[in-house]
Design an enzyme around this catalytic site. Structure first.
Site, PDB file in Angstrom:
ATOM      1  CE  LYS A  59      -3.848  -0.357   2.703  1.00 28.29           C
ATOM      2  NZ  LYS A  59      -4.638  -0.640   3.932  1.00 28.29           N
TER       3      LYS A  59
ATOM      4  CD  GLU B 144      -2.532  -2.886   6.101  1.00 24.09           C
ATOM      5  OE1 GLU B 144      -3.466  -2.979   5.296  1.00 24.09           O
ATOM      6  OE2 GLU B 144      -2.341  -1.872   6.780  1.00 24.09           O
TER       7      GLU B 144
ATOM      8  CG  ASN C 293     -11.638   8.953   6.483  1.00 25.55           C
ATOM      9  OD1 ASN C 293     -10.593   9.090   5.844  1.00 25.55           O
ATOM     10  ND2 ASN C 293     -12.466   7.964   6.276  1.00 25.55           N
TER      11      ASN C 293
ATOM     12  NE  ARG D 254     -12.679  12.867   4.325  1.00 32.16           N
ATOM     13  CZ  ARG D 254     -13.499  11.867   4.032  1.00 32.16           C
ATOM     14  NH1 ARG D 254     -14.780  11.966   4.352  1.00 32.16           N
ATOM     15  NH2 ARG D 254     -13.076  10.773   3.442  1.00 32.16           N
TER      16      ARG D 254
ATOM     17  NE  ARG E 287     -21.381   6.908  -0.294  1.00 37.18           N
ATOM     18  CZ  ARG E 287     -20.143   7.318  -0.070  1.00 37.18           C
ATOM     19  NH1 ARG E 287     -19.440   7.856  -1.057  1.00 37.18           N
ATOM     20  NH2 ARG E 287     -19.598   7.190   1.117  1.00 37.18           N
TER      21      ARG E 287
HETATM   22  P1  ADP Z   1      -7.817   4.271   0.838  1.00 34.21           P
HETATM   23  O1  ADP Z   1      -7.353   5.426   1.658  1.00 34.21           O
HETATM   24  O2  ADP Z   1      -7.120   4.145  -0.466  1.00 34.21           O
HETATM   25  O3  ADP Z   1      -9.297   4.187   0.757  1.00 34.21           O
HETATM   26  P2  ADP Z   1      -7.768   2.135   2.857  1.00 34.21           P
HETATM   27  O4  ADP Z   1      -6.585   1.717   3.643  1.00 34.21           O
HETATM   28  O5  ADP Z   1      -8.852   2.849   3.550  1.00 34.21           O
HETATM   29  O6  ADP Z   1      -7.245   2.974   1.577  1.00 34.21           O
HETATM   30  O7  ADP Z   1      -8.363   0.870   2.141  1.00 34.21           O
HETATM   31  C1  ADP Z   1      -9.385   0.980   1.200  1.00 34.21           C
HETATM   32  C2  ADP Z   1     -10.036  -0.356   0.980  1.00 34.21           C
HETATM   33  O8  ADP Z   1      -9.059  -1.303   0.549  1.00 34.21           O
HETATM   34  C3  ADP Z   1     -10.662  -0.958   2.218  1.00 34.21           C
HETATM   35  O9  ADP Z   1     -11.976  -0.481   2.462  1.00 34.21           O
HETATM   36  C4  ADP Z   1     -10.642  -2.414   1.841  1.00 34.21           C
HETATM   37  O10 ADP Z   1     -11.714  -2.643   0.924  1.00 34.21           O
HETATM   38  C5  ADP Z   1      -9.325  -2.582   1.084  1.00 34.21           C
HETATM   39  N1  ADP Z   1      -8.205  -2.972   1.963  1.00 34.21           N
HETATM   40  C6  ADP Z   1      -7.354  -2.160   2.626  1.00 34.21           C
HETATM   41  N2  ADP Z   1      -6.461  -2.851   3.359  1.00 34.21           N
HETATM   42  C7  ADP Z   1      -6.726  -4.159   3.147  1.00 34.21           C
HETATM   43  C8  ADP Z   1      -6.155  -5.401   3.630  1.00 34.21           C
HETATM   44  N3  ADP Z   1      -5.112  -5.425   4.455  1.00 34.21           N
HETATM   45  N4  ADP Z   1      -6.710  -6.556   3.187  1.00 34.21           N
HETATM   46  C9  ADP Z   1      -7.764  -6.552   2.345  1.00 34.21           C
HETATM   47  N5  ADP Z   1      -8.348  -5.439   1.862  1.00 34.21           N
HETATM   48  C10 ADP Z   1      -7.841  -4.250   2.254  1.00 34.21           C
END
Ligand code: ADP
Length: 448
Positions: free
Chosen positions: A158, A200, A289, A291, A337
């Protein structure tokens, strides 16, 4: 209390903030691009200022124009809404430097949570469970290999500066790791001008569950329960519900308490949301978040608390009047939505709304700036309306949602209403049995 608030946003969320201000006796200033002259948020505001041409970078992201608009109209405070400048720590700092109050958290908290690596480190220090992964950023292929081996494949790479699901890559085994690491880094650099990545454990079937908090920065913190936002397409939420059909009372209580303790320790002020993935009874922090969120009305529906009013009050230095024991959770709420998009191909569908009729009745709320004759401009996010339905039970909520969707008329442009109608007739949805991958599967099943 403030006398005049400038709303640095557009569409339904600008209208939502205007409504809270109106009820509090606070005057509003709308800002708008030349594409939004006829928008409802501009019509209803006490004053309005044009801040630039249609592209967001020249208008809704134009900090100098927004600060000038606040100066010439004599506003006391600026509410950033959702998106645009809402999570921009530099903007929050500049607002304060120019003598206005930023309706949101301290810039330092926005910055801390805006970087995923520092956010995850902070979450761990604050006692929140996180997804097993690298300690901070990954600096070498060898370090990535070692981490992946210790947490087990599949792993997710990520971007530290990520958002909207961009810059994430899965490696299913050691062979895929170097290639995916390179791709993730390159994409992160291209999208966010920051090539830092971290590793992760990839969770196969989690739900997305987030906890809403309110804090005054003076030691008073409460939570307003959780929202289940697992129904996502390409990481975009489509339907949200509160409470989550997956949690029992104990789990709800435990995660709520954990989040309140963490936010208190952080010294956070304003509304905020702590997001988790939830799998096999375990919660894993993914981000905070700093906000208001698009889906905040479902928390308002089950608690009766006006989140925007509370945000404004704490920004004005008023202590949070609510205690955790004052929050009574009642019934069930679902938000759909509604986007100006083809319901099957998701192609954006801007254009003129020839006819408009919003549903109403007990337990039905529509947040939208639409009206008959309004032209949805092509320049912005496709969200045009939010249908929020509340019922005493989840079943009542579903029945009400079905009839509200039937009543909703938006003619002249394509919308996602037909998709919502299909979705709420599906047994898995009716039974509350879905994870974050479910909607993509449903779409390929029903729309081939
Ligand atoms: P962003 O800021 O890009 O939205 P997030 O960390 O909030 O990133 O993750 C967005 C989405 O990605 C999550 O809602 C989930 O669907 C998927 N996701 C994130 N981390 C994982 C993980 N470790 N394993 C599986 N899916 C993940």
């Amino acid at each position: 209390m403030f006398e005049k608030i400038l709303i640095a946003n557009r569409g339904e969320i600008a209208l939502r903030i205007h409504r809270a201000c109106r009820e509090m006796g606070i005057e509003t200033v709308a800002v708008h691009s030349t594409a939004d002259e006829d928008a409802m948020h501009v019509r209803l505001a006490d004053e309005s200022v044009c801040i630039g041409p249609p592209p967001s970078r020249d208008s809704y992201l134009n900090v100098a124009a927004i600060l000038s608009a606040a100066t010439i109209t004599g506003a006391d405070a600026i509410h950033p809404g959702v998106g645009f400048l809402a999570e921009n720590a530099d903007f929050a700092a500049m607002v304060a430097e120019h003598g206005f109050v930023f309706i949101g958290p301290e810039p330092a908290h926005i910055a801390l949570m805006g970087d995923k690596v520092t956010a995850k480190e902070a979450a761990q220090e604050l006692g929140l469970p996180v997804v097993p992964g690298s300690d901070g950023a990954i600096n070498s292929e060898a370090q990535a290999r070692e981490t992946a081996l210790s947490i087990g494949y599949p792993v997710l790479i990520k971007a530290a500066a990520g958002g909207g699901g961009r810059g994430m890559k899965i490696a299913h085994n050691a062979e895929q790791l170097p290639g995916q690491l390179k791709t993730a880094r390159a994409e992160a650099k291209a999208s966010f001008a920051n090539d830092q990545v971290y590793l992760e454990k990839f969770l196969a079937t989690p739900r997305h569950i987030e906890v809403q908090v309110l804090a005054d920065g003076k030691g008073n913190v409460i939570h307003l329960g959780e929202r289940d936002c697992s129904l996502q397409r390409r990481f975009q939420k489509l339907v949200e519900e509160a409470p989550s059909p997956a949690l029992n009372a104990d789990e709800r209580d435990t995660v709520g308490r954990l989040v309140v303790e963490a936010v208190e320790k952080l010294g956070y002020r304003s509304a905020g949301t702590v997001e988790f993935l939830y799998e096999n009874g375990e919660f894993y922090f993914i981000e905070m978040n700093t906000r208001l969120q698009v889906e905040h009305p479902i928390s308002e529906a089950i608690t009766g608390v006006d989140l925007v009013r509370e945000q404004i009050r704490v920004a004005a230095g008023v202590s949070l009047g609510l205690r955790q024991q004052d929050i009574a959770f009642t019934g069930h709420a679902i938000e759909c939505r509604i986007n100006a998009e083809d319901p099957f191909t998701f192609t954006p569908s801007p254009g003129t709304v020839s006819d408009y009729h919003a549903p109403g009745g007990l337990g039905v709320r529509v947040d939208s700036g639409l009206y008959a004759g309004y032209t949805v401009p092509p320049h912005y996010d496709s969200l045009i309306a939010k249908l929020i339905v509340h019922g005493q039970t989840r079943n009542e909520c579903l029945m009400r949602l079905r009839r509200a969707l039937e009543e909703f008329v938006i003619d002249g442009i394509a919308t996602t209403i037909p998709l919502h109608q299909q979705l709420i007739g599906d047994n898995d949805f009716i039974n509350g049995e879905y994870d974050i991958n479910w909607l993509e599967g449903f779409l390929s099943r029903t729309q081939g």
